[in-house]
Design an enzyme around this catalytic site. Structure first.
Site, PDB file in Angstrom:
ATOM      1  N   TYR A   1       0.862  -1.179   0.000  1.00 38.72           N
ATOM      2  CA  TYR A   1       0.000   0.000   0.000  1.00 38.72           C
ATOM      3  C   TYR A   1       0.900   1.232   0.000  1.00 38.72           C
ATOM      4  O   TYR A   1       1.524   1.565   1.000  1.00 38.72           O
ATOM      5  CB  TYR A   1      -0.911  -0.036   1.227  1.00 38.72           C
ATOM      6  CG  TYR A   1      -1.915   1.088   1.359  1.00 38.72           C
ATOM      7  CD1 TYR A   1      -2.094   2.039   0.375  1.00 38.72           C
ATOM      8  CD2 TYR A   1      -2.706   1.184   2.505  1.00 38.72           C
ATOM      9  CE1 TYR A   1      -3.024   3.067   0.511  1.00 38.72           C
ATOM     10  CE2 TYR A   1      -3.642   2.201   2.661  1.00 38.72           C
ATOM     11  CZ  TYR A   1      -3.793   3.136   1.660  1.00 38.72           C
ATOM     12  OH  TYR A   1      -4.705   4.146   1.812  1.00 38.72           O
TER      13      TYR A   1
ATOM     14  N   LYS B   1      -1.204  -1.161  -4.190  1.00 39.60           N
ATOM     15  CA  LYS B   1      -2.274  -0.161  -4.165  1.00 39.60           C
ATOM     16  C   LYS B   1      -1.569   1.182  -4.280  1.00 39.60           C
ATOM     17  O   LYS B   1      -0.923   1.648  -3.334  1.00 39.60           O
ATOM     18  CB  LYS B   1      -3.088  -0.254  -2.878  1.00 39.60           C
ATOM     19  CG  LYS B   1      -4.212   0.768  -2.761  1.00 39.60           C
ATOM     20  CD  LYS B   1      -4.906   0.634  -1.413  1.00 39.60           C
ATOM     21  CE  LYS B   1      -6.144   1.516  -1.295  1.00 39.60           C
ATOM     22  NZ  LYS B   1      -5.857   2.950  -1.340  1.00 39.60           N
TER      23      LYS B   1
END
Length: 309
Positions: free
Chosen positions: A140, A168
């Site tokens: 992330y 992400k």
């Protein structure tokens, strides 16, 4: 990864908000309703316990209970990605092991923040988490929140790890996104993270998106993904502009407080409560949101016909 595994992660994933009662406790009934509502609107799956879900304002026990509820209600229909990120590697591993018990499809973890860590220390953090569970990992990357910018060398190294399947990518730097695709190959998944540039992200090679505003307008982003899959690029800017009209209003006040209030107006949440120290809406701001909601067809399109009491 096999083609079947790749396809499981291609689509629009809602970074779920966490509904709460006025006393600050988790509203599990509204959470159940939100999961059902999202699936009906074409969402591919869920990103549970991330920034939008107030993950860092929840206890570890609350984060586990929320994931358990989402997995139970989802019942295998959508792909579930559990965000297990914490500053501490030990706590991240604890949440990752719980996610494994819940049979989720993947875990994700934000880059450790606050303490200034080298790329070597960050890499070791992810390697230790991945060693603790057979579940695949999605990095992330959110430099606007963490203050940490990952290097291309870091991405190349992580993309070679058998359990690290993608990132992400919550950044407006679409050049960097394109470079990740070029350096890491077509099988390294990239999820667009800033909803306002999803069309650009799709053109730059994003496999899908994990979005906060998908909570309040899941339908339009599901349509955008379908257009991207069909390579109907010329049709995407119109829908993106409609979504961005909402996003422009939202960021003029506050992202999460605004979204929770809209979910309340849509009948999905019973209350718009948000935990401090996050922004608490003023009476004037609530009136402004209500007026825009009534005038906006995108938001009204995702209103429930009948909500819980």
């Amino acid at each position: 990864m096999t083609n079947d595994t790749l396809e499981k992660f291609k689509g629009t994933f809602t970074a779920l908000l966490t509904p709460m009662m006025e006393d600050g406790s988790i509203d599990f009934a509204s959470l159940e309703q939100a999961v059902e509502h999202q699936l009906r609107q074409g969402t591919k799956g869920f990103y549970v316990g991330g920034s939008t879900g107030e993950g860092f304002l929840l206890t570890l026990e609350e984060r586990m209970q929320i994931l358990e509820t989402v997995v139970r209600v989802n019942a295998g229909r959508g792909t579930v990605i559990a965000h297990v990120g914490c500053i501490s590697t030990r706590e991240t591993i604890k949440l990752a092991k719980h996610a494994e018990q819940m049979n989720v499809d993947a875990v994700s973890a934000v880059v450790p923040f606050y303490y200034k860590l080298s790329m070597t220390e960050i890499k070791r953090h992810y390697e230790d988490v991945m060693a603790s569970t057979p579940l695949p990992m999605i990095i992330y990357h959110f430099p606007g929140a963490t203050g940490v910018s990952l290097t291309m060398d870091f991405y190349e190294q992580m993309s070679k790890h058998p359990k690290c399947i993608g990132v992400k990518f919550t950044s407006l730097n679409l050049f960097e996104m394109e470079q990740i695709r070029a350096k890491c190959g077509k099988d390294f998944l990239i999820f667009n993270g800033h909803d306002e540039v999803y069309t650009g992200g799709a053109i730059m090679g994003a496999d899908g998106a994990i979005g906060s505003t998908f909570n309040i307008m899941p339908g339009i982003f599901a349509k955008l993904f379908s257009l991207a899959q069909a390579k109907q690029w010329e049709a995407m800017p119109v829908l993106q502009s409609q979504a961005n009209e909402v996003i422009t209003e939202l960021i003029s006040i506050d992202v999460m407080a605004y979204e929770k209030y809209v979910m309340y107006l849509q009948g999905v949440f019973r209350t718009p409560f948000i935990r401090q120290p996050l922004k608490q809406l003023t009476a004037d701001e609530k009136r402004k949101i209500e007026a825009f909601f009534q005038s906006n067809e995108v938001l009204k399109a995702d209103t429930l016909k009948q909500s819980i009491g």
